[in-house]
Structures are given as C-alpha cells and as structure tokens.
Write a protein that holds these residues in place. Structure first.
Motif, PDB file in Angstrom:
ATOM      1  N   TRP A  62       0.729  -1.220  -0.252  1.00  0.00           N
ATOM      2  CA  TRP A  62       0.039   0.119   0.097  1.00  0.00           C
ATOM      3  C   TRP A  62       0.808   1.434  -0.103  1.00  0.00           C
ATOM      4  O   TRP A  62       1.728   1.372   0.910  1.00  0.00           O
ATOM      5  CB  TRP A  62      -1.050  -0.032   1.233  1.00  0.00           C
ATOM      6  CG  TRP A  62      -1.994   0.867   1.178  1.00  0.00           C
ATOM      7  CD1 TRP A  62      -2.034   2.212   1.570  1.00  0.00           C
ATOM      8  CD2 TRP A  62      -3.150   0.813   0.424  1.00  0.00           C
ATOM      9  NE1 TRP A  62      -3.287   3.023   1.524  1.00  0.00           N
ATOM     10  CE2 TRP A  62      -3.970   1.908   0.622  1.00  0.00           C
ATOM     11  CE3 TRP A  62      -3.688  -0.413   0.064  1.00  0.00           C
ATOM     12  CZ2 TRP A  62      -5.242   2.085   0.244  1.00  0.00           C
ATOM     13  CZ3 TRP A  62      -5.238  -0.050  -0.630  1.00  0.00           C
ATOM     14  CH2 TRP A  62      -5.803   0.974  -0.276  1.00  0.00           C
ATOM     15  N   PRO A  63       0.553   2.150  -0.969  1.00  0.00           N
ATOM     16  CA  PRO A  63       1.569   3.375  -1.128  1.00  0.00           C
ATOM     17  C   PRO A  63       1.507   4.163   0.071  1.00  0.00           C
ATOM     18  O   PRO A  63       0.239   4.408   0.555  1.00  0.00           O
ATOM     19  CB  PRO A  63       1.188   3.987  -2.313  1.00  0.00           C
ATOM     20  CG  PRO A  63       0.231   3.081  -3.133  1.00  0.00           C
ATOM     21  CD  PRO A  63      -0.394   2.126  -1.961  1.00  0.00           C
ATOM     22  N   GLN A  64       2.428   4.810   0.802  1.00  0.00           N
ATOM     23  CA  GLN A  64       2.349   5.688   1.893  1.00  0.00           C
ATOM     24  C   GLN A  64       1.725   6.909   1.543  1.00  0.00           C
ATOM     25  O   GLN A  64       1.369   7.422   2.300  1.00  0.00           O
ATOM     26  CB  GLN A  64       3.935   5.713   2.437  1.00  0.00           C
ATOM     27  CG  GLN A  64       4.235   4.663   3.074  1.00  0.00           C
ATOM     28  CD  GLN A  64       5.548   4.931   3.684  1.00  0.00           C
ATOM     29  OE1 GLN A  64       6.179   5.889   3.698  1.00  0.00           O
ATOM     30  NE2 GLN A  64       6.265   3.979   4.575  1.00  0.00           N
ATOM     31  N   ASP A  65       1.946   7.481   0.338  1.00  0.00           N
ATOM     32  CA  ASP A  65       1.343   8.569  -0.301  1.00  0.00           C
ATOM     33  C   ASP A  65      -0.122   8.251  -0.829  1.00  0.00           C
ATOM     34  O   ASP A  65      -0.656   9.382  -1.442  1.00  0.00           O
ATOM     35  CB  ASP A  65       2.157   9.349  -1.347  1.00  0.00           C
ATOM     36  CG  ASP A  65       2.478   8.418  -2.385  1.00  0.00           C
ATOM     37  OD1 ASP A  65       2.270   7.138  -2.255  1.00  0.00           O
ATOM     38  OD2 ASP A  65       3.042   9.105  -3.425  1.00  0.00           O
ATOM     39  N   ALA A  66      -0.842   7.287  -0.465  1.00  0.00           N
ATOM     40  CA  ALA A  66      -2.139   7.258  -0.988  1.00  0.00           C
ATOM     41  C   ALA A  66      -3.055   8.090  -0.490  1.00  0.00           C
ATOM     42  O   ALA A  66      -3.249   8.357   0.693  1.00  0.00           O
ATOM     43  CB  ALA A  66      -2.780   5.626  -0.710  1.00  0.00           C
ATOM     44  N   PRO A  67      -4.087   8.635  -1.299  1.00  0.00           N
ATOM     45  CA  PRO A  67      -4.927   9.599  -0.758  1.00  0.00           C
ATOM     46  C   PRO A  67      -5.901   9.312   0.240  1.00  0.00           C
ATOM     47  O   PRO A  67      -6.267   8.081   0.087  1.00  0.00           O
ATOM     48  CB  PRO A  67      -5.523  10.101  -2.154  1.00  0.00           C
ATOM     49  CG  PRO A  67      -4.875   9.721  -3.334  1.00  0.00           C
ATOM     50  CD  PRO A  67      -4.135   8.673  -2.775  1.00  0.00           C
ATOM     51  N   GLY A  68      -6.134   9.862   1.203  1.00  0.00           N
ATOM     52  CA  GLY A  68      -7.393   9.446   2.137  1.00  0.00           C
ATOM     53  C   GLY A  68      -8.462   9.810   1.756  1.00  0.00           C
ATOM     54  O   GLY A  68      -8.741  10.269   0.429  1.00  0.00           O
ATOM     55  N   GLY A  69      -9.611   9.827   2.563  1.00  0.00           N
ATOM     56  CA  GLY A  69     -10.739   9.996   1.935  1.00  0.00           C
ATOM     57  C   GLY A  69     -11.778   8.746   2.189  1.00  0.00           C
ATOM     58  O   GLY A  69     -11.371   7.548   2.692  1.00  0.00           O
ATOM     59  N   MET A  70     -13.136   8.974   2.002  1.00  0.00           N
ATOM     60  CA  MET A  70     -14.241   8.159   2.278  1.00  0.00           C
ATOM     61  C   MET A  70     -14.268   7.145   0.977  1.00  0.00           C
ATOM     62  O   MET A  70     -14.777   6.074   1.385  1.00  0.00           O
ATOM     63  CB  MET A  70     -15.522   8.684   2.516  1.00  0.00           C
ATOM     64  CG  MET A  70     -15.580   9.442   3.715  1.00  0.00           C
ATOM     65  SD  MET A  70     -17.128  10.286   4.183  1.00  0.00           S
ATOM     66  CE  MET A  70     -17.960   8.800   4.528  1.00  0.00           C
ATOM     67  N   LYS A  71     -13.666   7.476   0.149  1.00  0.00           N
ATOM     68  CA  LYS A  71     -13.959   6.559  -1.436  1.00  0.00           C
ATOM     69  C   LYS A  71     -12.513   6.312  -2.084  1.00  0.00           C
ATOM     70  O   LYS A  71     -11.693   7.333  -1.766  1.00  0.00           O
ATOM     71  CB  LYS A  71     -14.818   6.976  -2.454  1.00  0.00           C
ATOM     72  CG  LYS A  71     -16.306   6.893  -1.922  1.00  0.00           C
ATOM     73  CD  LYS A  71     -17.082   7.409  -2.959  1.00  0.00           C
ATOM     74  CE  LYS A  71     -18.574   7.194  -2.592  1.00  0.00           C
ATOM     75  NZ  LYS A  71     -19.395   7.514  -3.615  1.00  0.00           N
ATOM     76  N   GLU A  86      -2.636   4.994 -12.123  1.00  0.00           N
ATOM     77  CA  GLU A  86      -1.205   5.710 -12.219  1.00  0.00           C
ATOM     78  C   GLU A  86      -0.249   4.964 -11.892  1.00  0.00           C
ATOM     79  O   GLU A  86       1.105   4.879 -12.373  1.00  0.00           O
ATOM     80  CB  GLU A  86      -1.552   7.249 -12.016  1.00  0.00           C
ATOM     81  CG  GLU A  86      -0.366   7.850 -12.603  1.00  0.00           C
ATOM     82  CD  GLU A  86      -0.315   9.498 -12.340  1.00  0.00           C
ATOM     83  OE1 GLU A  86       0.517  10.287 -12.332  1.00  0.00           O
ATOM     84  OE2 GLU A  86      -1.546  10.075 -11.939  1.00  0.00           O
ATOM     85  N   ARG A  87      -0.105   4.610 -10.587  1.00  0.00           N
ATOM     86  CA  ARG A  87       0.900   4.213  -9.750  1.00  0.00           C
ATOM     87  C   ARG A  87       1.199   2.772 -10.458  1.00  0.00           C
ATOM     88  O   ARG A  87       2.362   2.285 -10.462  1.00  0.00           O
ATOM     89  CB  ARG A  87       0.484   3.919  -8.264  1.00  0.00           C
ATOM     90  CG  ARG A  87       1.538   3.485  -7.368  1.00  0.00           C
ATOM     91  CD  ARG A  87       2.925   4.378  -7.679  1.00  0.00           C
ATOM     92  NE  ARG A  87       2.751   5.934  -7.204  1.00  0.00           N
ATOM     93  CZ  ARG A  87       2.950   6.157  -6.065  1.00  0.00           C
ATOM     94  NH1 ARG A  87       3.062   5.388  -4.946  1.00  0.00           N
ATOM     95  NH2 ARG A  87       2.715   7.376  -5.796  1.00  0.00           N
ATOM     96  N   ALA A  88       0.249   2.099 -10.598  1.00  0.00           N
ATOM     97  CA  ALA A  88       0.448   0.826 -11.394  1.00  0.00           C
ATOM     98  C   ALA A  88       1.030   0.858 -12.452  1.00  0.00           C
ATOM     99  O   ALA A  88       2.101   0.008 -12.989  1.00  0.00           O
ATOM    100  CB  ALA A  88      -0.938  -0.199 -11.430  1.00  0.00           C
TER     101      ALA A  88
END
Length: 477
Positions: A448-457, A465-467
């Motif tokens: 799991w990327p440490q910079d993945a955006p948070g949020g409810m969805k 893009e990361r893939a």
C-alpha cells in the motif's frame, strides 16, 4: 423494482430547528469539546449568523464553506439554510488552488474560509459567528423545493461534479432513515463523518428533525472511548473506522449504543462477522451523493446473512435494475441536478430514473447486493473482471486490511489485474486460487503506497497511475 414509502407532503414545512427550539428548548442539540448547546441556544446562534449573512448580501446565494470541521461549521451550515442561501461545503484536503476552481464552477458568490481563496470573495467565520445571540425570531416555513446544498462528488473517475440538493431531498432522506433506524430526543449521534460529504450532512438533518444531539468527537481520540465517554447512541462509520473500533478491543458494545450505520463502500465480510460476534448493532447500507445519502439499509437486529447485503429500499426512494444489472434510482431524495455556474443539468432517462453506474442484484427477499462500479469493470482475455470481487476475496481469504485492484495494459490479454495491499497473508495469490479463476488473480501484488490519498472513497485514478509506473518491476509475492 423496489419502491418504498408514501409520496409525502408537497408544500412548505416548518423550520425543523425552530420547531426543536420551541418544543424542547433545553434539549441537548450540539456538543463539542468544551461546548454544549441546547436547542434554544443553537437556534439563537444560528439566527444571529443568518442575519449576518443576509447583511452581507448572501441570502439566496450559493456560499462555499472551506473550513475544518467543528461546532462553528455546523452553526454556519444551519445559518446558511436559514438565510435562504445554498451551502457549498468543500474538503480542506484540497489546497486553496484546488478548492477555488470547484467553488467558482458551482457559482458561489462568496466563501467562508480561514484564509484567501483566489478569485473568490472571502468571509472569515468569526465575522459571522461573533456577537451576543438574542432571542431568535420565529423562522418561516421552508419550501421543499428550495435549493439547500451543493455537494461535490468524489471525483474518483474524473473531475468532481457539483450536485445540487433541495431542502426536500434532505428532509425526506432523514425521514426515510428514521423509519428504519429510530431517532428521538435524548439520542446522541456521533458526527464522525466530514460535513463536505453527504453522509455527514445527513446526520445534521436527521438530528435536527428528531430533536437529537449532534456530538463532535475529540480530535485524535480513540473511537471506542468516545462512544463510551460521550454516551453515543448512534454513529455513522466507514470501513476504516469500524476496523479501528474493533482493534481497540473492549468488553462488548458500549452501553446505550443503538445503531452503527455503515456506508461509503462495501464492507468486508470479515469485518461484519467480527462486528456481529462482538455484539455491535451494525446496519449496512447503499447510498450515493445524488440521492442525498441512503437508498437502502438493513433493519435493526439483522442477521449476518442480511448484513452481507445492503438491505431493502427505504421510504421515499425507488430502485430498479436495468437489463445489464445497473442500479437505477429515483424518488423524493433525488438531487436537483449538477450545477455549472448558473446552469443546472439533471441527467435522467425518459422515465425519470438516474443511472448510478453501480452494478447489483436483488435477492429473493428484495434485498440489494451491490457488485461494483460499471466504470471499474474491464476485460481480460475476453473475460469480464470486476475489481471489487477480487478486493473482497483479498480481504476475506488473504486477510488484507485494505485492497485495491486496477488493470494494467497487457499485449496478450488486453489488460491484467494488479493489486495494492495493506497487511494480509504473505502469499495472497495462493489464497485467491481457492476461490477465483486464474484470469482474476492479480499478476502483481504491491504494498500500500504511503502517499495514497485518504478519504471516504478509493481514488482509483491514483492507483491506476501508480500501477502503470510499477508494471515493469517484479511481482512482490
């Protein structure tokens, strides 16, 4: 087709906050760390702020809210409604340069914010909230068709859209919810969802209509301790919050807790099983911004079998499935349309149905099972692949805490799935082989990327893009 509820009243309705202040003036209305307001006090503060908004020439205009959550936010929201304005909350996760274009597209005449936003008239919250509240005049009735809020969709598949709701949309959403999850004076709903999300807004409308208390949690406090310490009877949680609550441990459910409404995305079966075994009064649901929150929900005391669905359609909503399984909805909670400046577009078919692009089916008991987003489906080697099916298997079979599956281009297959995982078994592919055909098993598993955006969805565009950037690297497991 599933249909629930009577048509409902058509004309103006008494101001719910004014009615609550008249009928139960000393009842608890809004609580936050260091603040407790009765309905009489809340009504007075809202009346003062509404007067300031009218003096600023904002009555009947669209006004943005770009603030951190708190008691002042709730007061400002209610004051905008009382002033006849349209509240346009926007997430502070967006930087000012990202929030300003959204508010300009929504046609906002001003924004209440702590600092400047480019190209917008800015008002400081203290300019509106400060002063000594006097006795509030009796507010007039509110037309059900009056515009009330603009809520921005998640934008996970493109630019966020600005969804316009009427007061009646929120009013009937709250009434339908209360028919399934009763709410009464003395109850206390934890306001643990952001107010720029329709799930957070719906808590405000439910509580004011019922004369219940809205309780803001202590920032950073463990959820379980807040439920117990604050005497919470109702809560709305997303899967991450439920997971944190379960990981806190504790002996049984908090005393007095009547309902936990789960939403925003499909709940992993393992989480639901653990919640039921721990005696938590959970409800699963299905909803969307365009329907002012819930469309369907499970009943109180539902067994695990039912909780693995999204339950039955609530009153004042209708739902049917298209031939390809797409979920179509309409009813008194259906939004007024997407706004772009002064224009409003309501994208409905000839029979008034809104096409959600979600895929689902109805079981023999009329309960909704959501299978995923039609937008997310892709074809691999001539076979349809629904990422949500693989994600659920990764949580259930491989024990992943979080899982996102996205496609990457492939010369032979057209596209193949890859997965991003947080936690779980060391060999997730082997776990999936027991339950999925080989073409659905991801060809790579990434942490799991440490910079993945948070949020409810989930922001699937980020993971796609990361893939693409990682696809030439060797698989990790």
């Amino acid at each position: 087709m599933s249909k629930a509820g009577p048509a409902g009243r058509q004309g103006p309705v008494p101001c719910p906050l004014g009615e609550a202040a008249r009928e139960r003036p000393e009842g608890a209305a809004l609580e936050a760390p260091g603040l407790r307001l009765t309905y009489r006090e809340l009504d007075r503060r809202v009346s003062l702020a509404a007067g300031r908004l009218r003096e600023a020439g904002l009555g009947g205009r669209r006004v943005g809210l770009y603030l951190e959550g708190g008691a002042g936010y709730v007061i400002l929201l209610l004051a905008l409604l009382r002033a006849g304005a349209v509240a346009c909350p926007v997430s502070t996760r967006l930087p000012p340069q990202g929030a300003a274009p959204l508010l300009r597209r929504a046609g906002c005449a001003a924004v209440v914010c702590a600092g400047p936003l480019p190209g917008l008239r800015c008002l400081r919250p203290e300019e509106i909230l400060s002063g000594r509240p006097a006795e509030a005049p009796t507010p007039g009735p509110i037309p059900l068709d009056r515009p009330a809020t603009v809520v921005f969709t998640s934008g996970s598949t493109g630019i966020p859209k600005a969804a316009l709701h009427t007061f009646g949309n929120h009013y009937y959403s709250a009434l339908g919810s209360a028919s399934n999850i009763p709410l009464a004076p003395g109850d206390r709903w934890l306001l643990s969802l952001p107010l720029y999300h329709v799930g957070g807004l719906s808590i405000v409308f439910r509580c004011v209509l019922a004369g219940a208390a809205m309780v803001l949690p202590e920032p950073g406090a463990p959820l379980g301790s807040e439920l117990r310490r604050r005497g919470i009877t109702h809560a709305s949680l997303v899967s991450t919050q439920l997971l944190r609550l379960l990981r806190e441990g504790g002996e049984g459910p908090p005393e007095g807790l009547k309902a936990i409404l789960l939403g925003a995305s499909a709940m992993p079966a393992g989480l639901l099983e653990e919640a039921v075994s721990r005696g938590l009064p959970v409800h699963t649901s299905y909803g969307l911004t365009e329907m002012a929150s819930q469309v369907a929900a499970t009943r109180p005391g539902a067994p695990l079998e039912e909780l693995l669905t999204s339950g039955r359609v609530l009153p004042h909503r209708e739902l049917r499935l298209a031939e390809d399984g797409e979920i179509l909805v309409r009813g008194r909670t259906l939004f007024a349309g997407y706004v772009e400046g002064d224009a409003v577009e309501r994208p409905l078919d000839r029979e008034g149905w809104f096409h959600t692009r979600d895929l689902g089916e109805l079981d023999g008991e009329g309960r909704l099972l959501v299978r995923g987003r039609r937008d997310n489906l892709f074809v691999s080697g001539g076979e349809n692949v629904q990422p949500e099916e693989i994600e659920e298997a990764l949580r259930r079979e491989a024990g992943a805490e979080e899982a996102v599956v996205v496609p990457v281009p492939d010369e032979e297959w057209g596209a193949r799935p890859v997965a991003f995982l947080k936690g779980g078994a060391p060999d997730p592919a082997r776990s999936l082989e027991r339950v999925l055909p080989r073409f659905k098993i991801p060809v790579a598993f990434y942490p799991w990327p440490q910079d993945a955006p948070g949020g409810m969805k989930v922001d699937r565009a980020f993971f796609r893009e990361r893939a693409l950037g990682l696809r030439r690297r060797p698989r990790l497991c």
